[in-house]
Design a protein around this motif. Structure first.
Motif, PDB file in Angstrom:
ATOM      1  N   SER A  46       6.934   6.400 -11.943  1.00 33.55           N
ATOM      2  CA  SER A  46       6.385   6.381 -13.298  1.00 33.55           C
ATOM      3  C   SER A  46       5.846   7.747 -13.686  1.00 33.55           C
ATOM      4  N   ASN A  47       4.545   7.930 -13.656  1.00 29.17           N
ATOM      5  CA  ASN A  47       3.948   9.155 -14.192  1.00 29.17           C
ATOM      6  C   ASN A  47       3.260  10.002 -13.130  1.00 29.17           C
ATOM      7  N   LEU A  48       3.615   9.800 -11.881  1.00 33.37           N
ATOM      8  CA  LEU A  48       2.982  10.527 -10.770  1.00 33.37           C
ATOM      9  C   LEU A  48       1.459  10.384 -10.813  1.00 33.37           C
ATOM     10  N   LYS A  49       1.015   9.186 -11.158  1.00 30.83           N
ATOM     11  CA  LYS A  49      -0.430   8.926 -11.189  1.00 30.83           C
ATOM     12  C   LYS A  49      -1.023   9.188  -9.812  1.00 30.83           C
ATOM     13  N   ARG A  50      -2.281   9.609  -9.794  1.00 31.86           N
ATOM     14  CA  ARG A  50      -2.964   9.804  -8.516  1.00 31.86           C
ATOM     15  C   ARG A  50      -2.998   8.467  -7.779  1.00 31.86           C
ATOM     16  N   THR A  51      -2.670   8.498  -6.498  1.00 32.22           N
ATOM     17  CA  THR A  51      -2.563   7.263  -5.722  1.00 32.22           C
ATOM     18  C   THR A  51      -3.350   7.406  -4.434  1.00 32.22           C
ATOM     19  N   TRP A  52      -4.314   6.509  -4.248  1.00 32.29           N
ATOM     20  CA  TRP A  52      -5.171   6.542  -3.070  1.00 32.29           C
ATOM     21  C   TRP A  52      -4.999   5.228  -2.312  1.00 32.29           C
ATOM     22  N   LEU A  53      -4.728   5.350  -1.025  1.00 30.81           N
ATOM     23  CA  LEU A  53      -4.314   4.203  -0.227  1.00 30.81           C
ATOM     24  C   LEU A  53      -5.202   4.052   1.001  1.00 30.81           C
ATOM     25  N   GLU A  54      -5.871   2.907   1.104  1.00 26.91           N
ATOM     26  CA  GLU A  54      -6.608   2.572   2.332  1.00 26.91           C
ATOM     27  C   GLU A  54      -5.849   1.413   2.962  1.00 26.91           C
ATOM     28  N   LEU A  55      -5.198   1.684   4.103  1.00 22.77           N
ATOM     29  CA  LEU A  55      -4.176   0.786   4.622  1.00 22.77           C
ATOM     30  C   LEU A  55      -4.575   0.184   5.975  1.00 22.77           C
ATOM     31  N   GLY A  56      -3.588  -0.137   6.786  1.00 23.13           N
ATOM     32  CA  GLY A  56      -3.835  -0.936   7.977  1.00 23.13           C
ATOM     33  C   GLY A  56      -4.389  -0.159   9.149  1.00 23.13           C
ATOM     34  N   GLY A  57      -4.592  -0.884  10.234  1.00 22.95           N
ATOM     35  CA  GLY A  57      -5.107  -0.268  11.451  1.00 22.95           C
ATOM     36  C   GLY A  57      -4.764  -1.097  12.673  1.00 22.95           C
ATOM     37  N   LYS A  58      -4.787  -0.454  13.800  1.00 21.92           N
ATOM     38  CA  LYS A  58      -4.650  -1.111  15.109  1.00 21.92           C
ATOM     39  C   LYS A  58      -5.604  -0.376  16.038  1.00 21.92           C
ATOM     40  N   SER A  59      -6.879  -0.577  15.794  1.00 23.83           N
ATOM     41  CA  SER A  59      -7.896   0.340  16.303  1.00 23.83           C
ATOM     42  C   SER A  59      -8.201   0.130  17.781  1.00 23.83           C
ATOM     43  N   PRO A  60      -8.273   1.228  18.554  1.00 29.42           N
ATOM     44  CA  PRO A  60      -8.586   1.154  19.984  1.00 29.42           C
ATOM     45  C   PRO A  60     -10.090   1.185  20.238  1.00 29.42           C
TER      46      PRO A  60
END
Length: 494
Positions: free
Chosen positions: A255-269
């Motif tokens: 679309s318009n190259l909107k700013r995109t901020w992503l807080e996604l998954g984890g597999k934390s040790p």
């Protein structure tokens, strides 16, 4: 003296649910609806307005008007702060109501939603209200014939797509800094848990947030996709799975190259060294790290790495600690672990548990559905021994109360196993040696590292986010304001 504790079942029976979307300062009906189901009983709570493209277009148009022509972006920061502080006070005033909505909607224990989720959201809004007039710009050192200013301006219309595991708290982590910075915000709650966000909209209006500045669009993936593709949305802030995060980034690019901020998954040790200062405490913490919130946490300590020398002793303590997390009625204040959010997630988690016995893995505790007569979706706290770190149980995010236990022989082995993942959200180390703690924390590729604790730091001063495919940008702290502002350089010739 009479017992003054609330009867949550009675409160739930008296509760009136708001189920409509909130667009341009009012609640509105939509042409389509979807069922909202109590995961503890399987009973339908209500039919929620499902927002399609017409509702998305209407909300974006209202947000654009409020940003381009309204007062919110141009208010003095102290004035905006005052309104947000009233908003925070109203969230506190309605703490029990919002907490009850969370518990009914996604199955978390009422003891958690009343003391963690709802108060945490109020604290977040309050924190950004206090912070916004304390973030200065810069006067750049330039040629004496010039004055150079570096300022931050609100980015515009922000779409906040938030997850179902902490509906109210995760929403506040998005909308609080975005509103404080002067943006207009459209919240798209998960279709699995929309009730608290819908109720929050009325509190925002009561606090004095102008029409179009704070809106709520319930709906599923199509609603989120429409927001992410919309050319009049300037920024998308998303918390959810890595798979969906990649789609969101793609929609922004299309679309318009909107700013995109992503807080996604984890597999934390969660790494326990042989000089761990307190094995019993570490075992209790390891159990809480995976069984709190039914394991439906992106930061869940789902990989437990234990040194071979202490493995047997530690596992005995861990299994004892796990018994304290038996599932129960989420409306019972004594319950520590509630229901899985819905049947889809329940089936997914049980399918992963069904892998125990493959790749050398072995079931050590739990592994069964619980409370079958409830009509809801409950799973026992489950522990699986995983000799091979390459096993699916050790590599894929399960998002349920399932702990994979791995064994290591040296700190270097632990770091290699811990970092051998596509994720990088959180990690923990248990050791009595300060130098070891520093060395391992530096080597762990994770956005947050805890030492001799797990999941501490509800304080808003700490940024939250991850490395690698755990996303980009940071929630919480002053750093979150960077997501919702644009830098501008102004040079004035004298």
């Amino acid at each position: 003296m009479a017992d003054q504790r609330p009867d949550w079942k009675q409160r739930a029976a008296r509760l009136t649910l708001e189920t409509r979307a909130f667009i341009d300062g009012r609640y509105v009906e939509t042409g389509a609806v979807f069922d909202c189901v109590n995961p503890a009983t399987g009973a339908r709570l209500g039919r929620i307005a499902e927002c399609g493209l017409p509702e998305v277009d209407a909300a974006v148009a209202a947000a654009r008007r409020a940003f381009d022509h309204g007062e919110w972006p141009h208010m003095a920061p102290r004035e905006r702060a005052g309104i947000l502080k009233r908003f925070a006070a109203l969230i506190r005033e309605h703490n029990d109501e919002l907490a009850l909505l969370e518990t009914l909607d996604m199955g978390k224990p009422i003891g958690d939603s009343t003391t963690i989720d709802a108060p945490g959201a109020a604290y977040c809004v309050d924190w950004y209200a206090e912070a916004i007039d304390k973030v200065p710009g810069e006067v750049a050192p330039v040629d004496p014939k010039l004055v150079g200013l570096v300022t931050r301006e609100p980015i515009g219309v922000v779409g906040a797509i938030v997850p179902w595991n902490f509906p109210l708290l995760m929403a506040s982590w998005k909308f609080a800094p975005a509103l404080a910075a002067g943006n207009t915000v459209i919240v798209k709650p998960s279709e699995k848990s929309p009730l608290s966000a819908i109720r929050l909209a009325a509190l925002a209006r009561e606090a004095g947030i102008p029409d179009g500045v704070f809106q709520v669009l319930p709906g599923g993936g199509a609603t989120g996709k429409a927001l992410a593709l919309h050319h009049d949305v300037d920024c998308i802030a998303f918390t959810g799975s890595t798979q969906v995060g990649k789609l969101i980034a793609g929609y922004a690019a299309q679309s318009n190259l909107k700013r995109t901020w992503l807080e996604l998954g984890g597999k934390s040790p969660n790494i326990v060294l042989p000089d761990c200062p307190d094995l019993k405490k570490a075992a209790r913490s390891a159990a809480a790290a995976i069984f709190f919130n039914m394991g439906e946490m992106c930061t869940a300590g789902s990989r437990l790495l234990v040194h071979r020398d202490i493995r047997d002793v530690f596992l005995a303590e861990l299994q004892e600690a796990a018994r304290q997390w038996a599932p129960g009625d989420p409306l019972d204040p004594a319950t520590r672990m509630g229901a899985i959010v819905d049947g889809v997630q329940f089936d997914k988690v049980m399918a992963y548990i069904g892998l125990a016995g493959q790749d050398g893995t072995r079931l050590l505790a739990g592994g069964k559905a619980a409370l079958p007569d409830s009509g809801g979706w409950f799973i026992e706290p489950t522990i699986i021994d995983c000799p091979d770190p390459a096993a699916r149980l050790c590599r894929e995010e399960i998002f349920g109360p399932v702990l994979s236990v791995l064994t290591f022989d040296t700190p270097d082995d632990a770091i290699r196993i811990a970092n051998d993942t596509e994720y990088g959200l959180a990690a923990a180390v248990w050791t009595s040696d300060l130098a070891t703690a520093h060395r391992m924390a530096r080597r762990l590729r994770a956005g947050t590292v805890w030492v001799n604790c797990y999941d501490e730091g509800g304080d808003m001063n700490f940024p939250f986010g991850g490395f690698k495919q755990s996303g980009n940008g940071r929630d919480k702290s002053l750093h979150a304001l960077e997501k919702y502002t644009e830098l501008k350089s102004t040079l004035i010739r004298l």
